[in-house]
Design a protein around this motif. Structure first.
Motif, mmCIF file in Angstrom:
data_model
loop_
_atom_site.group_PDB
_atom_site.id
_atom_site.type_symbol
_atom_site.label_atom_id
_atom_site.label_comp_id
_atom_site.label_asym_id
_atom_site.label_seq_id
_atom_site.Cartn_x
_atom_site.Cartn_y
_atom_site.Cartn_z
ATOM 1 N N GLY A 203 0.855 -1.191 0.000
ATOM 2 C CA GLY A 203 0.000 0.000 0.000
ATOM 3 C C GLY A 203 0.887 1.236 0.000
ATOM 4 N N ILE A 204 0.655 2.135 -0.961
ATOM 5 C CA ILE A 204 1.522 3.322 -1.084
ATOM 6 C C ILE A 204 0.676 4.585 -1.145
ATOM 7 N N ARG A 205 1.150 5.607 -0.428
ATOM 8 C CA ARG A 205 0.435 6.872 -0.501
ATOM 9 C C ARG A 205 1.417 8.026 -0.456
ATOM 10 N N MET A 206 1.092 9.105 -1.183
ATOM 11 C CA MET A 206 1.911 10.319 -1.187
ATOM 12 C C MET A 206 1.080 11.411 -0.519
ATOM 13 N N PRO A 207 1.335 11.688 0.771
ATOM 14 C CA PRO A 207 0.486 12.662 1.474
ATOM 15 C C PRO A 207 0.720 14.086 0.981
ATOM 16 N N HIS A 208 -0.251 14.959 1.173
ATOM 17 C CA HIS A 208 -0.013 16.348 0.740
ATOM 18 C C HIS A 208 0.222 17.304 1.905
ATOM 19 N N HIS A 209 0.110 16.837 3.145
ATOM 20 C CA HIS A 209 0.350 17.705 4.299
ATOM 21 C C HIS A 209 1.778 18.257 4.206
ATOM 22 N N PRO A 210 1.957 19.593 4.299
ATOM 23 C CA PRO A 210 3.300 20.160 4.113
ATOM 24 C C PRO A 210 4.321 19.642 5.122
ATOM 25 N N VAL A 211 3.915 19.376 6.347
ATOM 26 C CA VAL A 211 4.870 18.872 7.344
ATOM 27 C C VAL A 211 5.247 17.421 7.008
#
Ligand code: TXA
Ligand code: MG
Length: 368
Positions: free
Chosen positions: A126-134
């Protein structure tokens, strides 16, 4: 030390509490094989270097997580994706273009760089690229993909505030990064490619047997995904559908449960008479009326009973309720309420699907 003390002794470590401008320290700790809790747009994650099996093993200990539940790997960029996967199923590219960075996890065929601790022995990751700047800055500084389940103790609601993250993980991890409150409040949508594994008899799927399946609904909704992929399936929550249950082992375990019992309802009208007598000192989490029919189909005159005596948390719509659900659970547990009633939408669609899934598991399916 007495035998009892030995049995209940768990080693505590010093936990660095980091402000959100100290991502470089968080990244360095991750790279050095330590555990770090960091904020994402969905919930706080409990991270370890995904390419370091020893570090990943520590995640299961810190959470008390069953070994058969695979971890989501968080990436900063597409170069890291290529390291983790061998091939992309049809539509994967379009999904990434549309929804990454963001709260969508894709379950993809794994490469040999991904160890079996991360995937619980599955041949997918399972892969995810989060967008939260931190989160992005922590990932950039770590310079390695980061495996991160939600930062709760296993079975509990995911932390969506810094206070919840600290309460769950202080003494168990090297550092916790303060990102304030999470924007979505529910975990990412998990979407898997099932090749020859879908056996849903009432399938409206165009190509039964193969295709994308929503393994966990989230804020990237079925409608959002269908715009890119066409019609999609959600596996039934009951375990009758063995093939899909096996595909996402985490869905088998109890989840999202506060200490207080939880029960569900649809309309405030359901809280009248004997129900009112039974539940009036419970906490009540629901929505006030909303002008946006997509957010709420509640009749504006439909309100919590005036005689309600427990704490009441009302939100402008389902999205706001979803954002606060877990932190309200946390607050209500601290208040020591006898139970928590949660309103859920009766209608299909939008964030309602994720809300019904999480609140339903928190309540173990119990309605008042
Ligand atoms: O929003 C989120 O997804 C958060 C943040 C921290 O990114 N993470 C999160 O992770 O919710 P976790 O471990 O609490 O939930 C991961 C879910 C589990 O239900 C797990 O079974 C499923 O994703 N999953 C992970 N890898 C999988 C795989 N290879 N095949 C099927 N399901 C998988
Ligand atoms: Mg979780």
């Amino acid at each position: 030390m007495t035998l009892v003390a030995v049995l209940f002794y768990t080693e505590q470590m010093d936990t660095l509490l980091l402000s959100d401008d100290r991502a470089a320290e968080a990244g360095a700790l991750l790279k050095a094989g330590q555990l770090v809790v960091f904020p994402t747009e969905t919930v706080y994650g409990l991270g370890a270097d995904a390419l370091n099996e020893d570090a990943c093993k520590q995640i299961f200990e810190a959470k008390g997580r069953p070994q058969d539940n695979p971890l989501i790997v968080h990436i900063h960029d597409r170069v890291q994706l290529d390291l983790l996967t061998v091939s992309l199923p049809p539509g994967a590219d379009a999904l990434m273009q549309e929804f990454w960075p963001g709260p969508l996890t894709l379950v993809l065929p794994k490469s040999s760089s991904v160890g079996s601790v991360v995937t619980a022995g599955l041949d997918t990751v399972g892969i995810r690229m989060p967008h939260h700047p931190v989160a992005r800055e922590v990932l950039r500084c770590a310079g390695t993909p980061v495996a991160a389940p939600s930062a709760n103790r296993s079975g509990k609601p995911s932390p969506t505030t810094y206070a919840m993250a600290c309460s769950a993980m202080t003494g168990r991890v090297a550092a916790i990064v303060d990102g304030g409150d999470c924007e979505n409040g529910l975990e990412s949508t998990v979407l898997g490619w099932a090749q020859g594994q879908i056996h849903v008899s009432d399938s409206c799927h165009e190509n039964p047997g193969t295709g994308w399946v929503i393994l966990r609904p989230g804020s990237v909704t079925r409608e959002d995904l269908s715009r890119v992929l066409g019609p999609l399936l959600l596996p039934p929550v009951h375990p009758a559908n063995e093939s899909l249950t096996v595909r996402s082992p985490g869905t088998r375990h109890p989840h999202y449960r506060p200490r207080s019992p939880v029960a569900l309802f649809y309309h405030y009208g359901d809280l009248a008479e004997e129900k009112l007598l039974l539940y009036r000192d419970w906490a009540l989490i629901g929505i006030s009326d909303s002008r946006d029919p997509a957010e709420s189909a509640v009749n504006p005159s439909d309100r919590p009973p005036e005689q309600w005596s427990g704490p009441v948390r009302l939100y402008a719509g389902w999205k706001e309720l979803a954002k606060r659900l877990y932190s309200d659970f946390y607050e209500m547990d601290n208040l020591g309420v006898p139970g928590i009633l949660v309103q859920i939408p009766k209608e299909d669609g939008g964030i309602g699907e994720a809300l019904r899934n999480r609140a339903g598991k928190a309540a173990a399916g119990r309605f008042i």
